[in-house]
Design a protein around this motif. Sequence first.
Motif, PDB file in Angstrom:
ATOM      1  N   LEU A 232      -2.820   2.061 -19.006  1.00 17.30           N
ATOM      2  CA  LEU A 232      -2.651   3.144 -18.037  1.00 17.30           C
ATOM      3  C   LEU A 232      -2.162   4.409 -18.737  1.00 17.30           C
ATOM      4  O   LEU A 232      -2.649   5.516 -18.459  1.00 17.30           O
ATOM      5  N   ARG A 233      -1.231   4.255 -19.657  1.00 17.23           N
ATOM      6  CA  ARG A 233      -0.697   5.396 -20.401  1.00 17.23           C
ATOM      7  C   ARG A 233      -1.822   6.161 -21.112  1.00 17.23           C
ATOM      8  O   ARG A 233      -1.934   7.385 -20.998  1.00 17.23           O
ATOM      9  N   HIS A 234      -2.640   5.434 -21.863  1.00 18.72           N
ATOM     10  CA  HIS A 234      -3.641   6.099 -22.693  1.00 18.72           C
ATOM     11  C   HIS A 234      -4.750   6.726 -21.850  1.00 18.72           C
ATOM     12  O   HIS A 234      -5.196   7.849 -22.133  1.00 18.72           O
ATOM     13  N   VAL A 235      -5.197   6.019 -20.830  1.00 21.00           N
ATOM     14  CA  VAL A 235      -6.275   6.557 -20.001  1.00 21.00           C
ATOM     15  C   VAL A 235      -5.825   7.816 -19.265  1.00 21.00           C
ATOM     16  O   VAL A 235      -6.576   8.792 -19.148  1.00 21.00           O
ATOM     17  N   MET A 236      -4.575   7.815 -18.797  1.00 19.58           N
ATOM     18  CA  MET A 236      -4.073   8.951 -18.017  1.00 19.58           C
ATOM     19  C   MET A 236      -3.423  10.027 -18.887  1.00 19.58           C
ATOM     20  O   MET A 236      -2.986  11.047 -18.370  1.00 19.58           O
TER      21      MET A 236
ATOM     22  N   ASP B  59       0.830  -1.205   0.000  1.00 19.77           N
ATOM     23  CA  ASP B  59       0.000   0.000   0.000  1.00 19.77           C
ATOM     24  C   ASP B  59       0.865   1.257   0.000  1.00 19.77           C
ATOM     25  O   ASP B  59       0.612   2.207  -0.765  1.00 19.77           O
ATOM     26  N   GLU B  60       1.887   1.261   0.826  1.00 21.32           N
ATOM     27  CA  GLU B  60       2.773   2.425   0.846  1.00 21.32           C
ATOM     28  C   GLU B  60       3.485   2.592  -0.497  1.00 21.32           C
ATOM     29  O   GLU B  60       3.603   3.717  -1.021  1.00 21.32           O
ATOM     30  N   ALA B  61       3.940   1.483  -1.075  1.00 23.65           N
ATOM     31  CA  ALA B  61       4.672   1.556  -2.340  1.00 23.65           C
ATOM     32  C   ALA B  61       3.794   2.126  -3.447  1.00 23.65           C
ATOM     33  O   ALA B  61       4.204   3.054  -4.171  1.00 23.65           O
ATOM     34  N   LEU B  62       2.596   1.590  -3.595  1.00 17.96           N
ATOM     35  CA  LEU B  62       1.711   2.074  -4.658  1.00 17.96           C
ATOM     36  C   LEU B  62       1.247   3.494  -4.381  1.00 17.96           C
ATOM     37  O   LEU B  62       1.072   4.291  -5.320  1.00 17.96           O
ATOM     38  N   ASP B  63       1.028   3.838  -3.121  1.00 14.46           N
ATOM     39  CA  ASP B  63       0.652   5.213  -2.784  1.00 14.46           C
ATOM     40  C   ASP B  63       1.765   6.182  -3.196  1.00 14.46           C
ATOM     41  O   ASP B  63       1.497   7.256  -3.755  1.00 14.46           O
TER      42      ASP B  63
ATOM     43  N   GLY C 105      -3.580  -1.745  -9.293  1.00 11.42           N
ATOM     44  CA  GLY C 105      -3.410  -0.983  -8.065  1.00 11.42           C
ATOM     45  C   GLY C 105      -3.152   0.487  -8.320  1.00 11.42           C
ATOM     46  O   GLY C 105      -3.685   1.358  -7.613  1.00 11.42           O
ATOM     47  N   LEU C 106      -2.348   0.786  -9.328  1.00  8.09           N
ATOM     48  CA  LEU C 106      -2.093   2.183  -9.664  1.00  8.09           C
ATOM     49  C   LEU C 106      -3.332   2.847 -10.247  1.00  8.09           C
ATOM     50  O   LEU C 106      -3.636   4.011  -9.933  1.00  8.09           O
ATOM     51  N   ALA C 107      -4.057   2.134 -11.099  1.00  8.13           N
ATOM     52  CA  ALA C 107      -5.265   2.700 -11.705  1.00  8.13           C
ATOM     53  C   ALA C 107      -6.273   3.097 -10.637  1.00  8.13           C
ATOM     54  O   ALA C 107      -6.917   4.157 -10.722  1.00  8.13           O
TER      55      ALA C 107
ATOM     56  N   ARG D 174      -9.989   4.908 -15.247  1.00  5.38           N
ATOM     57  CA  ARG D 174     -11.161   4.064 -15.453  1.00  5.38           C
ATOM     58  C   ARG D 174     -11.101   3.398 -16.827  1.00  5.38           C
ATOM     59  O   ARG D 174     -11.019   4.069 -17.850  1.00  5.38           O
ATOM     60  N   HIS D 175     -11.142   2.073 -16.820  1.00  6.35           N
ATOM     61  CA  HIS D 175     -11.204   1.298 -18.060  1.00  6.35           C
ATOM     62  C   HIS D 175     -11.615  -0.120 -17.688  1.00  6.35           C
ATOM     63  O   HIS D 175     -11.199  -0.639 -16.639  1.00  6.35           O
ATOM     64  N   PRO D 176     -12.418  -0.783 -18.528  1.00  3.39           N
ATOM     65  CA  PRO D 176     -12.843  -2.150 -18.184  1.00  3.39           C
ATOM     66  C   PRO D 176     -11.688  -3.101 -17.914  1.00  3.39           C
ATOM     67  O   PRO D 176     -11.808  -4.008 -17.086  1.00  3.39           O
TER      68      PRO D 176
END
Length: 693
Positions: A126-130, A84-88, A470-472, A478-480
């Motif tokens: 992740l690249r395209h959504v963000m 949790d700390e790492a992804l945060d 986890g990052l998303a 948001r993506h299916p």
Amino acid sequence: MPTATLASACPHDCPSTCALEVEVIDGARIGAVRGAPGNSYTDGVICAKVARYAERIHHPDRLTHPLLRTGPKGSGQFRRIGWDEALDRVADAFTAAAARHGPEAVWPYYFAGTMGLVQRDGINRLRHVMRYSRQSNTICSMVCEVGWMAGVGRFTGPDPREMAKSDLIVVWGTNPVNTQVNVMTHIARARKERGAKVVVVDPYRTGTAQVADMHLALRPGTDGALACAVMHIAFRDGHADRAFMAAHADCPDALEAHLATRGPDWASTITGLPVADIEAFARLYCATERAYIRVGYGFSRLRNGASNLHAVTCIPTVTGKWKHEGGGAFWNNRGIYHWDKTLIEGLDARDTSIREMDMSRIGAVLTGDRRELGDGPQVHAIIVQNTNPVTVAPDSNKVRRGFLRDDLFVCVHEQFMTETAAVADVVLPATMFMEHDDLYQAGGHSHIQIGPKLIEPPGECRSNHEVLQGLAQRLGARHPGFEMTAMQIIDATLRASGWPGAEEVLQRRWIDAQPPFEDAHFLTGFGHADKKFHFAADWSRIGPHHQGMPSLPDHMAIIDESTRERPFRLVAAPARQFLNTSFTEMASSRRREGRPTALIHPDAAASLGITEGGLVRLGNALGEVLVHARFFDGLQPGVVVVESIWPHSAFIGGIGINALISDDPAPPLGGAVFHDTAVWMRAEAVALPIAAE
């Protein structure tokens, strides 16, 4: 202790994508790894590296917990933290960079540490959504891609299993003994059953060349000249198939006129090959109907590689070899799978107006080169999956400087503490292929396979897909695809692409997607709109760096030529025991490979006072590297070969071979030029420490 034998597929960056049978011991550990005998291409054969995979997957040095840097960048000082700390921390760094500089300040960076479609390519979702910066995937095959497409027009070719039915196999620009062992299986069958001849075109006597009937050890980067001479001889001696060209090619008359001055004497001067050898090769090729040219990724390592590969694909067109079973040319089958990767990559969220940066020039990107950054912001946050750019990318001194920037946040998701992981702020432990689900296509044959999860990973390792989920969640992406398991994505992608679902593929073990003979041999038309093979390549339609590229096949004289100051041409070739930097962590691989070594012709060594086993310093304007010398007469005296991508730490002085490699983009669309380097060389009396620059 119960043992089960389960099916899998090799994920590593090799065209074979071998079908595997894996011993699973007590449901928790891997035992023997073997080739699956029922697969008609891999046919039970796998490389020695993967056969020893238990050593790798159960290695005591695997990363098993998230780590946070505690000392200066590059110090290797980390402490264990929770997921949790790492992804945060990663999400917070991405959010801060995007808020301050815009989303393009974040650059997800990846490549082919796994070739699985879900675990490799999901980072693009992740690249395209963000709306993060895009990546041009140039480092491995881009030069080959455009060179093949220029003439042929689509990514397919004669069934690679047809090599077993050939009477002549020309292995050009590849060393399958080291890099794709299954090619050798089909070559061996052709030799045994048909008495087939084997010709290898390569700057040095590789393991493949050692078993060939003829080896043409040309100067690096002169393949186009050799190809032109072969075609010149075909026209000169009545071996040109004029009827085939009239039906299937664009401008045979213009090509014939152009090649009138590209004969064996001309080619000999450029390639360094004797005229007699060029004539002998051309005679053998022209007189053999079932002649199969297996081209490889060596073309992708040269400034003129695209032009050279185009010239080689012209040879079977001039001679009409495409018509025959066991004839023609083959590079890669990637075009036969017609994937719909919308779910995997988030293609429905892709915006092509967002800047795209060349992955081969990551050093330039991270050190602020405006040729890559354009008008956008500097990169202030990066996540790295499936690659080790501090070691493998060109101009590695520059790459390391970029990663050590204090204002750059680095997250690396890795299996071992690579030299890239060592300069990260946060390190995340990654699964290996037997510890997650994934979907595989072959490049060197025609099978679709699923590699299912066979065992639980050690410690807290997570798959690429799980990390992206986890990052998303934390970034609000948001993506299916982020809501599905890897196997659900596999099933949906198969069905969307017109293939059976995951359950059926798993039951059948593989799906053979090879097109019919007429399509694979282009008898129904090549891949261009006019259905013709294009002798006249329109490079301007392929990429922006097309100025000066020859339309008709030729020697494109843009390589890093030898000079009085830098008289040797360096080839940084693949090793047998490593795959890029994968497997370098295994003691068995290191033991078999030995140490970083320069293969030097005895005449060149004598002229410089270099002794067998002695230290040699190689250098150019980018840096200097120390290696040990090994005398080797299987190359021209002006060529030096250093095999493998050893970690920098394996070299005396801590500077690896890619410090000497330019990050110049190969025309017309980019690509790393690993085999296109001029260097000076001198004997080193004592092993002295060298500077990092």
